[in-house]
Design a protein around this motif. Structure first.
Motif, mmCIF file in Angstrom:
data_model
loop_
_atom_site.group_PDB
_atom_site.id
_atom_site.type_symbol
_atom_site.label_atom_id
_atom_site.label_comp_id
_atom_site.label_asym_id
_atom_site.label_seq_id
_atom_site.Cartn_x
_atom_site.Cartn_y
_atom_site.Cartn_z
ATOM 1 N N GLN A 6 5.047 14.225 26.982
ATOM 2 C CA GLN A 6 4.456 14.844 25.800
ATOM 3 C C GLN A 6 3.660 13.795 25.027
ATOM 4 N N VAL A 7 2.792 14.271 24.163
ATOM 5 C CA VAL A 7 1.997 13.356 23.335
ATOM 6 C C VAL A 7 2.916 12.416 22.539
ATOM 7 N N SER A 8 4.045 12.942 22.102
ATOM 8 C CA SER A 8 4.980 12.156 21.298
ATOM 9 C C SER A 8 5.665 11.047 22.093
ATOM 10 N N ASP A 9 5.490 11.012 23.411
ATOM 11 C CA ASP A 9 6.052 9.931 24.230
ATOM 12 C C ASP A 9 5.147 8.697 24.252
ATOM 13 N N SER A 10 3.993 8.790 23.644
ATOM 14 C CA SER A 10 3.083 7.640 23.582
ATOM 15 C C SER A 10 3.766 6.488 22.853
ATOM 16 N N ALA A 11 3.905 5.362 23.543
ATOM 17 C CA ALA A 11 4.671 4.230 23.014
ATOM 18 C C ALA A 11 4.563 3.089 24.024
ATOM 19 N N VAL A 12 5.203 1.978 23.677
ATOM 20 C CA VAL A 12 5.336 0.873 24.631
ATOM 21 C C VAL A 12 6.773 0.861 25.139
ATOM 22 N N TYR A 13 6.944 0.754 26.445
ATOM 23 C CA TYR A 13 8.258 0.819 27.082
ATOM 24 C C TYR A 13 8.595 -0.545 27.672
ATOM 25 N N PHE A 14 9.815 -1.010 27.373
ATOM 26 C CA PHE A 14 10.278 -2.315 27.834
ATOM 27 C C PHE A 14 11.514 -2.146 28.693
ATOM 28 N N CYS A 15 11.484 -2.753 29.864
ATOM 29 C CA CYS A 15 12.669 -2.848 30.710
ATOM 30 C C CYS A 15 13.381 -4.154 30.354
ATOM 31 N N ALA A 16 14.714 -4.149 30.392
ATOM 32 C CA ALA A 16 15.458 -5.352 30.002
ATOM 33 C C ALA A 16 16.763 -5.422 30.763
ATOM 34 N N LEU A 17 17.283 -6.628 30.887
ATOM 35 C CA LEU A 17 18.608 -6.808 31.466
ATOM 36 C C LEU A 17 19.444 -7.710 30.567
ATOM 37 N N SER A 18 20.746 -7.508 30.665
ATOM 38 C CA SER A 18 21.699 -8.338 29.953
ATOM 39 C C SER A 18 22.852 -8.645 30.894
ATOM 40 N N LEU B 289 21.376 -2.853 32.680
ATOM 41 C CA LEU B 289 19.925 -2.635 32.638
ATOM 42 C C LEU B 289 19.582 -1.623 31.558
ATOM 43 N N PHE B 290 18.449 -1.838 30.925
ATOM 44 C CA PHE B 290 18.070 -1.043 29.758
ATOM 45 C C PHE B 290 16.588 -0.694 29.809
ATOM 46 N N TRP B 291 16.268 0.427 29.194
ATOM 47 C CA TRP B 291 14.898 0.726 28.799
ATOM 48 C C TRP B 291 14.885 0.881 27.285
ATOM 49 N N TYR B 292 13.989 0.103 26.650
ATOM 50 C CA TYR B 292 13.745 0.219 25.218
ATOM 51 C C TYR B 292 12.353 0.800 25.015
ATOM 52 N N VAL B 293 12.178 1.496 23.887
ATOM 53 C CA VAL B 293 10.886 2.090 23.555
ATOM 54 C C VAL B 293 10.468 1.625 22.161
ATOM 55 N N GLN B 294 9.186 1.347 22.029
ATOM 56 C CA GLN B 294 8.642 0.928 20.726
ATOM 57 C C GLN B 294 7.519 1.876 20.349
ATOM 58 N N TYR B 295 7.758 2.702 19.344
ATOM 59 C CA TYR B 295 6.719 3.591 18.833
ATOM 60 C C TYR B 295 5.813 2.809 17.899
ATOM 61 N N PRO B 296 4.586 3.262 17.714
ATOM 62 C CA PRO B 296 3.623 2.516 16.892
ATOM 63 C C PRO B 296 4.180 2.161 15.520
ATOM 64 N N GLY B 297 4.069 0.895 15.171
ATOM 65 C CA GLY B 297 4.495 0.438 13.846
ATOM 66 C C GLY B 297 5.988 0.288 13.662
ATOM 67 N N GLU B 298 6.743 0.382 14.742
ATOM 68 C CA GLU B 298 8.203 0.303 14.622
ATOM 69 C C GLU B 298 8.768 -0.798 15.504
ATOM 70 N N GLY B 299 10.054 -1.111 15.290
ATOM 71 C CA GLY B 299 10.759 -2.014 16.186
ATOM 72 C C GLY B 299 11.197 -1.285 17.448
ATOM 73 N N LEU B 300 11.856 -2.008 18.333
ATOM 74 C CA LEU B 300 12.326 -1.409 19.588
ATOM 75 C C LEU B 300 13.600 -0.616 19.338
ATOM 76 N N GLN B 301 13.760 0.453 20.092
ATOM 77 C CA GLN B 301 15.009 1.201 20.052
ATOM 78 C C GLN B 301 15.426 1.536 21.480
ATOM 79 N N LEU B 302 16.741 1.585 21.680
ATOM 80 C CA LEU B 302 17.268 1.842 23.009
ATOM 81 C C LEU B 302 16.929 3.258 23.451
ATOM 82 N N LEU B 303 16.382 3.385 24.657
ATOM 83 C CA LEU B 303 16.088 4.694 25.227
ATOM 84 C C LEU B 303 17.219 5.127 26.167
#
Lengths: 112, 114
Positions: A81-93, A33-47
């Protein structure tokens, strides 16, 4: 089948508030199980990630515990924090096969 | 760090055009993926490839094809672009084995079809 359901957003919090984003899954095997985060204007990165039941993944103050009995992997942070503003994706593999299954994403906005 | 590079950040095309989206990774990963991201729908897998010249359909392959002639490059092709293919396209790669579960993503290509 395999799927991930996460809470719908958007979520708006004040700085230093407590964050929970719910995620539940359905899987035919033994998923990681994973959480990925996508900051504005960027691709997803593993959290963070967890590969077996009762494992806790953690990174940057975020935590999530792999709960097999409730098929859940909820994301938490004690003080956002303000810098945590992003889109968060849960994922499974699954250990077999190549596919990742993503939730629909939860948009978080943290206001000062 | 692994780098996944998508050739264009923004792309505007006309209906009926043939469109190529290019993706290159620099870590010798066997597996590469193309997703599209739409509001409220999250990420949906279009195609993936587990080796050179090998490809598998994902959940929404209709209207798309792919090419993997070299290990580092995975191309997504829209044979005849349509307005419902306006979306954010994300490329990703990963290695094989238990220590290579993590997906590495490119920054995405925002495609608009007019």
């Amino acid at each position: 089948g395999n799927s991930v359901t996460q809470m719908e957003g958007p979520v708006t919090l004040s700085e230093e508030a407590f964050l929970t984003i719910n995620c539940t899954y359905t899987a035919t095997g033994y998923p990681s199980l994973f959480w990925y985060v996508q900051y504005p204007g960027e691709g997803l990165q593993l959290l963070l990630k967890a590969t077996k039941a009762d494992d806790k993944g953690s990174n940057k103050g975020f935590e999530a515990t792999y709960r097999k009995e409730t098929t859940s992997f909820h994301l938490e942070k004690g003080s956002v924090q303000v810098s945590d503003s992003a889109v968060y994706f849960c994922a499974l593999s699954l250990n077999t096969g190549n596919q990742f299954y993503f939730g629909t994403g939860t948009s978080l906005t943290v206001i000062p | 760090d692994v780098k996944v590079t998508q050739s264009s950040r923004y792309l505007v095309k006309r209906t009926g055009e043939k469109v190529f989206l290019e993706c290159v990774q620099d870590m010798d990963h066997e597996n590469m993926f193309w997703y599209r991201q739409d509001p409220g729908l999250g990420l949906r897998l279009i195609y993936f490839s587990y080796d050179v010249k090998m490809k598998e359909k994902g959940d929404i392959p209709e209207g798309y094809s792919v090419s993997r002639e070299k290990k580092e490059r995975f191309s997504l092709i829209l044979e005849s672009a349509s307005t419902n293919q306006t979306s954010m396209y994300l490329c990703a790669s990963r290695g094989t084995g238990a220590t290579n579960e993590k997906l590495f993503f490119g920054s995405g290509t925002q495609l608009s079809v007019l």
